[in-house]
Design an enzyme around this catalytic site. Structure first.
Site, mmCIF file in Angstrom:
data_model
loop_
_atom_site.group_PDB
_atom_site.id
_atom_site.type_symbol
_atom_site.label_atom_id
_atom_site.label_comp_id
_atom_site.label_asym_id
_atom_site.label_seq_id
_atom_site.Cartn_x
_atom_site.Cartn_y
_atom_site.Cartn_z
ATOM 1 N N GLY A 47 -19.702 -11.868 -26.676
ATOM 2 C CA GLY A 47 -19.242 -12.823 -25.673
ATOM 3 C C GLY A 47 -20.311 -13.277 -24.694
ATOM 4 O O GLY A 47 -20.012 -13.667 -23.555
ATOM 5 N N TRP A 50 -20.137 -17.025 -23.514
ATOM 6 C CA TRP A 50 -18.994 -17.160 -22.609
ATOM 7 C C TRP A 50 -19.353 -16.671 -21.208
ATOM 8 O O TRP A 50 -19.208 -17.388 -20.211
ATOM 9 C CB TRP A 50 -17.842 -16.339 -23.198
ATOM 10 C CG TRP A 50 -16.507 -16.485 -22.560
ATOM 11 C CD1 TRP A 50 -16.115 -17.404 -21.634
ATOM 12 C CD2 TRP A 50 -15.365 -15.674 -22.842
ATOM 13 N NE1 TRP A 50 -14.795 -17.210 -21.312
ATOM 14 C CE2 TRP A 50 -14.325 -16.154 -22.048
ATOM 15 C CE3 TRP A 50 -15.130 -14.579 -23.701
ATOM 16 C CZ2 TRP A 50 -13.040 -15.577 -22.078
ATOM 17 C CZ3 TRP A 50 -13.859 -14.013 -23.736
ATOM 18 C CH2 TRP A 50 -12.827 -14.513 -22.929
ATOM 19 N N THR A 94 -29.796 -10.698 -22.805
ATOM 20 C CA THR A 94 -30.535 -9.898 -23.785
ATOM 21 C C THR A 94 -29.617 -8.971 -24.571
ATOM 22 O O THR A 94 -28.539 -8.612 -24.094
ATOM 23 C CB THR A 94 -31.608 -9.045 -23.055
ATOM 24 O OG1 THR A 94 -32.324 -8.295 -24.031
ATOM 25 C CG2 THR A 94 -31.011 -8.085 -22.051
ATOM 26 N N HIS A 95 -30.076 -8.604 -25.759
ATOM 27 C CA HIS A 95 -29.402 -7.553 -26.531
ATOM 28 C C HIS A 95 -30.192 -6.247 -26.473
ATOM 29 O O HIS A 95 -29.920 -5.323 -27.222
ATOM 30 C CB HIS A 95 -29.242 -7.977 -27.992
ATOM 31 C CG HIS A 95 -28.428 -9.223 -28.172
ATOM 32 N ND1 HIS A 95 -27.303 -9.506 -27.432
ATOM 33 C CD2 HIS A 95 -28.569 -10.268 -29.030
ATOM 34 C CE1 HIS A 95 -26.809 -10.676 -27.816
ATOM 35 N NE2 HIS A 95 -27.557 -11.154 -28.777
ATOM 36 N N ARG A 117 -17.334 -5.291 -26.574
ATOM 37 C CA ARG A 117 -16.254 -5.877 -27.388
ATOM 38 C C ARG A 117 -15.941 -4.914 -28.520
ATOM 39 O O ARG A 117 -16.860 -4.229 -29.020
ATOM 40 C CB ARG A 117 -16.711 -7.228 -27.961
ATOM 41 C CG ARG A 117 -15.625 -7.982 -28.700
ATOM 42 C CD ARG A 117 -16.130 -9.292 -29.303
ATOM 43 N NE ARG A 117 -15.033 -10.098 -29.797
ATOM 44 C CZ ARG A 117 -15.173 -11.220 -30.511
ATOM 45 N NH1 ARG A 117 -16.394 -11.671 -30.795
ATOM 46 N NH2 ARG A 117 -14.114 -11.885 -30.934
ATOM 47 N N SER A 125 -17.344 -11.168 -36.490
ATOM 48 C CA SER A 125 -18.095 -12.241 -35.859
ATOM 49 C C SER A 125 -19.562 -12.219 -36.308
ATOM 50 O O SER A 125 -20.147 -13.267 -36.597
ATOM 51 C CB SER A 125 -18.007 -12.084 -34.338
ATOM 52 O OG SER A 125 -18.596 -13.178 -33.690
ATOM 53 N N PHE A 220 -11.926 -20.764 -24.376
ATOM 54 C CA PHE A 220 -12.572 -21.066 -25.648
ATOM 55 C C PHE A 220 -12.591 -22.564 -25.959
ATOM 56 O O PHE A 220 -13.647 -23.147 -26.184
ATOM 57 C CB PHE A 220 -11.904 -20.280 -26.777
ATOM 58 C CG PHE A 220 -12.587 -20.475 -28.094
ATOM 59 C CD1 PHE A 220 -13.802 -19.870 -28.362
ATOM 60 C CD2 PHE A 220 -12.029 -21.290 -29.063
ATOM 61 C CE1 PHE A 220 -14.460 -20.064 -29.572
ATOM 62 C CE2 PHE A 220 -12.674 -21.488 -30.278
ATOM 63 C CZ PHE A 220 -13.893 -20.877 -30.535
ATOM 64 N N ARG A 248 -16.728 -19.865 -32.811
ATOM 65 C CA ARG A 248 -16.043 -19.763 -34.085
ATOM 66 C C ARG A 248 -14.529 -19.739 -33.891
ATOM 67 O O ARG A 248 -13.833 -20.686 -34.189
ATOM 68 C CB ARG A 248 -16.530 -18.519 -34.846
ATOM 69 C CG ARG A 248 -16.069 -18.445 -36.294
ATOM 70 C CD ARG A 248 -16.493 -17.130 -36.923
ATOM 71 N NE ARG A 248 -15.810 -15.997 -36.316
ATOM 72 C CZ ARG A 248 -14.657 -15.507 -36.737
ATOM 73 N NH1 ARG A 248 -14.049 -16.017 -37.787
ATOM 74 N NH2 ARG A 248 -14.097 -14.480 -36.116
ATOM 75 N N LYS A 249 -14.020 -18.631 -33.349
ATOM 76 C CA LYS A 249 -12.576 -18.482 -33.222
ATOM 77 C C LYS A 249 -12.187 -18.008 -31.818
ATOM 78 O O LYS A 249 -11.181 -18.432 -31.270
ATOM 79 C CB LYS A 249 -12.088 -17.486 -34.275
ATOM 80 C CG LYS A 249 -10.638 -17.619 -34.587
ATOM 81 C CD LYS A 249 -10.334 -17.105 -35.986
ATOM 82 C CE LYS A 249 -8.854 -17.274 -36.296
ATOM 83 N NZ LYS A 249 -8.503 -16.698 -37.587
HETATM 84 P P1 A3P Z 1 -15.874 -15.035 -32.876
HETATM 85 O O1 A3P Z 1 -16.906 -15.112 -33.956
HETATM 86 O O2 A3P Z 1 -14.952 -13.859 -33.032
HETATM 87 O O3 A3P Z 1 -15.139 -16.306 -32.696
HETATM 88 P P2 A3P Z 1 -21.932 -14.186 -28.439
HETATM 89 O O4 A3P Z 1 -21.795 -15.312 -27.496
HETATM 90 O O5 A3P Z 1 -22.244 -12.878 -27.773
HETATM 91 O O6 A3P Z 1 -22.836 -14.520 -29.586
HETATM 92 O O7 A3P Z 1 -20.488 -13.934 -29.054
HETATM 93 C C1 A3P Z 1 -19.912 -14.896 -29.908
HETATM 94 C C2 A3P Z 1 -18.431 -14.664 -29.974
HETATM 95 O O8 A3P Z 1 -17.836 -15.075 -28.720
HETATM 96 C C3 A3P Z 1 -17.787 -15.524 -31.053
HETATM 97 O O9 A3P Z 1 -16.655 -14.762 -31.495
HETATM 98 C C4 A3P Z 1 -17.410 -16.749 -30.251
HETATM 99 O O10 A3P Z 1 -16.438 -17.564 -30.847
HETATM 100 C C5 A3P Z 1 -16.885 -16.097 -28.990
HETATM 101 N N1 A3P Z 1 -16.819 -17.014 -27.849
HETATM 102 C C6 A3P Z 1 -17.716 -17.956 -27.473
HETATM 103 N N2 A3P Z 1 -17.288 -18.633 -26.397
HETATM 104 C C7 A3P Z 1 -16.072 -18.102 -26.088
HETATM 105 C C8 A3P Z 1 -15.111 -18.387 -25.064
HETATM 106 N N3 A3P Z 1 -15.316 -19.336 -24.167
HETATM 107 N N4 A3P Z 1 -13.969 -17.659 -25.057
HETATM 108 C C9 A3P Z 1 -13.753 -16.707 -25.968
HETATM 109 N N5 A3P Z 1 -14.629 -16.374 -26.949
HETATM 110 C C10 A3P Z 1 -15.777 -17.072 -27.007
#
Ligand code: A3P
Length: 286
Positions: A47, A50, A94-95, A117, A125, A220, A248-249
């Site tokens: 996330g 986000w 960062t990771h 998560r 994901s 989302f 994605r979802k």
């Molecule tokens: P999914 O693949 O389960 O949809 P990161 O940003 O750390 O790479 O994480 C990506 C994940 O966060 C993806 O999960 C993505 O869809 C989800 N994501 C991105 N923006 C989001 C939002 N505003 N609300 C909820 N999930 C979000």
């Protein structure tokens, strides 16, 4: 099945910038920090996009889309001079683990936000990330075989379990370092409450209306609409079909559409074993 990765000092990364990137990763420990830096940390796919958006909106004090992209603030990928050029207050992301952060980040007691998560949704994901989103992995594997790569940490930034254990230990060993822990699932369940907690941690006071507005603007579907297409050229080249599909979802529990019963049992067994000494509580459904 194999995910194409780059190894730097025993750790795995996506190969975004070859030797230059390896140099940057090695130089990271010496990077300059500023006391007002906020460092957003998470295992991949938890996330980050986000929360980067949310934190920036809290800082700017308005629920308007940030005209920049978190990739440009990711400390293991951007060259040191780019990091220096970001105006304060910086929201770095960062990771990396605590021990891999710039030494000054720790000395200057920069605020850290850690997103967690549940690993079943992270695995699904991450699979889509490797298989469908970024072409640099050259990965054409099947979901059936993916979980063993994930469980064995044969992915960029290594094992999920090692990552969360290391942060749990960090929090235990550094009780006075400001580290705010936030779960993706809690954000989904009650975004406004989590935005409020985050703003409090950041020392920013916001009206209830603004908190609601930020939560809503970063939901989302709103974020997909607002952010798609903002990525710069460099990152477009990394995404498959040149289309950013980071969004994605965005749900809790999508793993149920992917895990077979047998995979789930196997995963639960590994989870129980690896998390036996952990106090972290992941929610797998809402
Ligand atoms: P999914 O693949 O389960 O949809 P990161 O940003 O750390 O790479 O994480 C990506 C994940 O966060 C993806 O999960 C993505 O869809 C989800 N994501 C991105 N923006 C989001 C939002 N505003 N609300 C909820 N999930 C979000």
């Amino acid at each position: 099945d194999h995910i194409k990765l780059m190894e730097v000092d025993g750790e795995l990364y996506p190969n975004v910038g070859g030797e230059e990137q390896a140099k940057g990763i090695r130089a990271l420990a010496e990077a300059k920090a500023r006391p007002d830096d906020i460092v957003l940390c998470n295992y991949p796919k938890s996330g980050c996009h986000w929360m980067w958006e949310v934190i920036n909106m809290i800082l700017q004090g308005s629920a308007t889309t940030i005209p920049d992209f978190k990739e440009n603030h990711m400390i293991e990928f951007i060259p040191p001079n780019h990091m220096e050029a970001i105006p304060s207050p910086r929201v770095l992301n960062t990771h990396m683990k605590f021990s891999q952060l710039p030494r000054e980040t720790i000395e200057k007691r920069c605020k850290i936000v850690l997103i967690l998560r549940n690993p079943k949704d992270v695995a699904v994901s991450f699979y889509h990330h490797h298989f469908g989103i970024a072409k640099l992995y050259q990965y054409e594997g099947k979901w059936e075989n993916y979980l063993s790569l994930f469980n064995n940490g044969k992915v960029d930034w290594g094992s999920f379990y090692n990552y969360v254990h290391s942060w749990e230990k960090t929090i235990h060993d550094n009780p006075t370092h400001p580290i705010h822990v936030l779960y993706y699932e809690d954000m989904k369940a009650d975004s406004a409450a989590e935005v409020r907690r985050l703003a409090n941690f950041m020392g920013v006071s916001l009206s209830d209306d603004l908190i609601e507005a930020i939560a809503e603007k970063c939901s989302f579907h709103n974020m997909v609409n607002d952010k798609m297409g903002l990525e710069d050229e460099k990152w477009r080249k990394v995404w498959r079909d040149e289309k950013p599909r980071m969004y994605r979802k965005g749900e809790v529990g999508d793993w149920k559409n992917w895990f077979t019963v047998a995979q789930n049992e196997e995963f639960d067994r590994i989870y129980a074993e690896r998390m036996a000494n952990s106090k972290l509580k992941f929610r797998f459904t809402l």
